[in-house]
Design a protein around this motif. Structure first.
Motif, PDB file in Angstrom:
ATOM      1  N   VAL A  52       0.838  -1.203   0.000  1.00 52.54           N
ATOM      2  CA  VAL A  52       0.000   0.000   0.000  1.00 52.54           C
ATOM      3  C   VAL A  52       0.873   1.252   0.000  1.00 52.54           C
ATOM      4  O   VAL A  52       0.607   2.198  -0.745  1.00 52.54           O
ATOM      5  N   VAL A  53       1.914   1.269   0.808  1.00 53.63           N
ATOM      6  CA  VAL A  53       2.809   2.432   0.843  1.00 53.63           C
ATOM      7  C   VAL A  53       3.445   2.641  -0.526  1.00 53.63           C
ATOM      8  O   VAL A  53       3.535   3.769  -1.017  1.00 53.63           O
ATOM      9  N   ARG A  54       3.861   1.567  -1.173  1.00 50.67           N
ATOM     10  CA  ARG A  54       4.458   1.680  -2.512  1.00 50.67           C
ATOM     11  C   ARG A  54       3.446   2.242  -3.518  1.00 50.67           C
ATOM     12  O   ARG A  54       3.793   3.065  -4.365  1.00 50.67           O
ATOM     13  N   LEU A  55       2.209   1.793  -3.430  1.00 51.24           N
ATOM     14  CA  LEU A  55       1.152   2.320  -4.310  1.00 51.24           C
ATOM     15  C   LEU A  55       0.944   3.812  -4.070  1.00 51.24           C
ATOM     16  O   LEU A  55       0.770   4.585  -5.020  1.00 51.24           O
ATOM     17  N   LEU A  64      -7.607  -1.800  -1.120  1.00 51.37           N
ATOM     18  CA  LEU A  64      -6.882  -2.834  -0.367  1.00 51.37           C
ATOM     19  C   LEU A  64      -7.121  -2.720   1.132  1.00 51.37           C
ATOM     20  O   LEU A  64      -7.308  -3.719   1.813  1.00 51.37           O
ATOM     21  N   LEU A  65      -7.122  -1.496   1.619  1.00 45.95           N
ATOM     22  CA  LEU A  65      -7.304  -1.337   3.062  1.00 45.95           C
ATOM     23  C   LEU A  65      -8.763  -1.153   3.459  1.00 45.95           C
ATOM     24  O   LEU A  65      -9.097  -1.325   4.626  1.00 45.95           O
ATOM     25  N   GLU A  66      -9.638  -0.847   2.517  1.00 44.06           N
ATOM     26  CA  GLU A  66     -11.060  -0.732   2.856  1.00 44.06           C
ATOM     27  C   GLU A  66     -11.603  -2.086   3.293  1.00 44.06           C
ATOM     28  O   GLU A  66     -12.395  -2.167   4.221  1.00 44.06           O
ATOM     29  N   ASN A  67     -11.162  -3.140   2.633  1.00 47.75           N
ATOM     30  CA  ASN A  67     -11.629  -4.480   3.012  1.00 47.75           C
ATOM     31  C   ASN A  67     -11.236  -4.826   4.443  1.00 47.75           C
ATOM     32  O   ASN A  67     -12.044  -5.356   5.209  1.00 47.75           O
ATOM     33  N   ILE A  68     -10.020  -4.498   4.814  1.00 50.13           N
ATOM     34  CA  ILE A  68      -9.571  -4.792   6.177  1.00 50.13           C
ATOM     35  C   ILE A  68     -10.252  -3.861   7.176  1.00 50.13           C
ATOM     36  O   ILE A  68     -10.682  -4.300   8.242  1.00 50.13           O
ATOM     37  N   GLY A  69     -10.370  -2.590   6.831  1.00 55.68           N
ATOM     38  CA  GLY A  69     -11.065  -1.645   7.708  1.00 55.68           C
ATOM     39  C   GLY A  69     -12.505  -2.047   7.933  1.00 55.68           C
ATOM     40  O   GLY A  69     -13.021  -1.976   9.057  1.00 55.68           O
ATOM     41  N   SER A  70     -13.152  -2.508   6.883  1.00 55.51           N
ATOM     42  CA  SER A  70     -14.534  -2.970   6.990  1.00 55.51           C
ATOM     43  C   SER A  70     -14.635  -4.180   7.924  1.00 55.51           C
ATOM     44  O   SER A  70     -15.547  -4.273   8.740  1.00 55.51           O
ATOM     45  N   ALA A  71     -13.678  -5.073   7.817  1.00 59.98           N
ATOM     46  CA  ALA A  71     -13.670  -6.245   8.697  1.00 59.98           C
ATOM     47  C   ALA A  71     -13.501  -5.817  10.155  1.00 59.98           C
ATOM     48  O   ALA A  71     -14.184  -6.344  11.039  1.00 59.98           O
ATOM     49  N   TRP A  72     -12.629  -4.836  10.407  1.00 62.52           N
ATOM     50  CA  TRP A  72     -12.454  -4.344  11.774  1.00 62.52           C
ATOM     51  C   TRP A  72     -13.753  -3.745  12.304  1.00 62.52           C
ATOM     52  O   TRP A  72     -14.118  -3.967  13.455  1.00 62.52           O
ATOM     53  N   ARG A  73     -14.440  -2.980  11.467  1.00 58.57           N
ATOM     54  CA  ARG A  73     -15.699  -2.378  11.917  1.00 58.57           C
ATOM     55  C   ARG A  73     -16.756  -3.452  12.176  1.00 58.57           C
ATOM     56  O   ARG A  73     -17.570  -3.316  13.081  1.00 58.57           O
ATOM     57  N   GLN A  74     -16.747  -4.526  11.415  1.00 65.62           N
ATOM     58  CA  GLN A  74     -17.752  -5.572  11.566  1.00 65.62           C
ATOM     59  C   GLN A  74     -17.529  -6.437  12.796  1.00 65.62           C
ATOM     60  O   GLN A  74     -18.492  -6.935  13.376  1.00 65.62           O
ATOM     61  N   ILE A  75     -16.272  -6.645  13.173  1.00 68.62           N
ATOM     62  CA  ILE A  75     -16.044  -7.510  14.334  1.00 68.62           C
ATOM     63  C   ILE A  75     -16.560  -6.873  15.610  1.00 68.62           C
ATOM     64  O   ILE A  75     -16.886  -7.573  16.556  1.00 68.62           O
ATOM     65  N   GLY A  76     -16.621  -5.556  15.593  1.00 65.00           N
ATOM     66  CA  GLY A  76     -17.312  -4.842  16.650  1.00 65.00           C
ATOM     67  C   GLY A  76     -16.664  -4.870  18.012  1.00 65.00           C
ATOM     68  O   GLY A  76     -15.639  -5.501  18.237  1.00 65.00           O
TER      69      GLY A  76
END
Length: 138
Positions: free
Chosen positions: A89-92, A111-123
């Motif tokens: 991500v940093v290279r991009l 790339l990071l929206e998917n991980i951020g979304s997962a963090w928000r969903q785990i609650g």
């Protein structure tokens, strides 16, 4: 105006200090996406200084905040994979900045929206378990 900005900054800093490790990681993902949106707007407007500032903020969030919170010893393969992803991500982001490449910004955001979304969903139910090594350290 300066007083209002100082007051807002204190409010944000207080919110960060009061947040749990889980909430801080979610804040990082949210701030990252906001920085990407600002970079895109500045890029489209031809504001190279604003674009550079926004991309630098996004890079710092990834490299110092998200990547810095990884516990590579306890996180095992998950932490190693996230470390590699954050490097990508940093290279991009750097490519986006150097070449005014909106597509690179889009890829970095997704790339990071998917991980951020997962963090928000785990609650909040996992707030006590965040220090598992893959995410935030305490």
């Amino acid at each position: 105006m300066r007083g209002a900005k100082a007051y807002a900054k204190v409010g944000v800093e207080s919110g960060i200090l009061a947040a749990s490790p889980y909430q801080r990681i979610v804040m990082l993902f949210d701030s990252y996406q906001a920085a990407i949106r600002m970079a895109r707007l500045h890029m489209q407007a031809g504001d190279m200084a604003g674009k550079g500032k926004a991309i630098t903020k996004a890079v710092n969030i990834v490299s110092r905040g998200l990547r810095g919170s990884l516990d590579k010893e306890r996180g095992g393969e998950v932490a190693a994979n996230l470390d590699q992803l954050y490097d990508t991500v940093v290279r991009l982001l750097l490519r986006a900045s150097l070449n005014n490449d909106e597509q690179a910004l889009d890829v970095a955001a997704s790339l990071l929206e998917n991980i951020g979304s997962a963090w928000r969903q785990i609650g909040p139910q996992v707030e006590g378990e965040v220090g598992d090594g893959a995410g935030a350290g305490d």
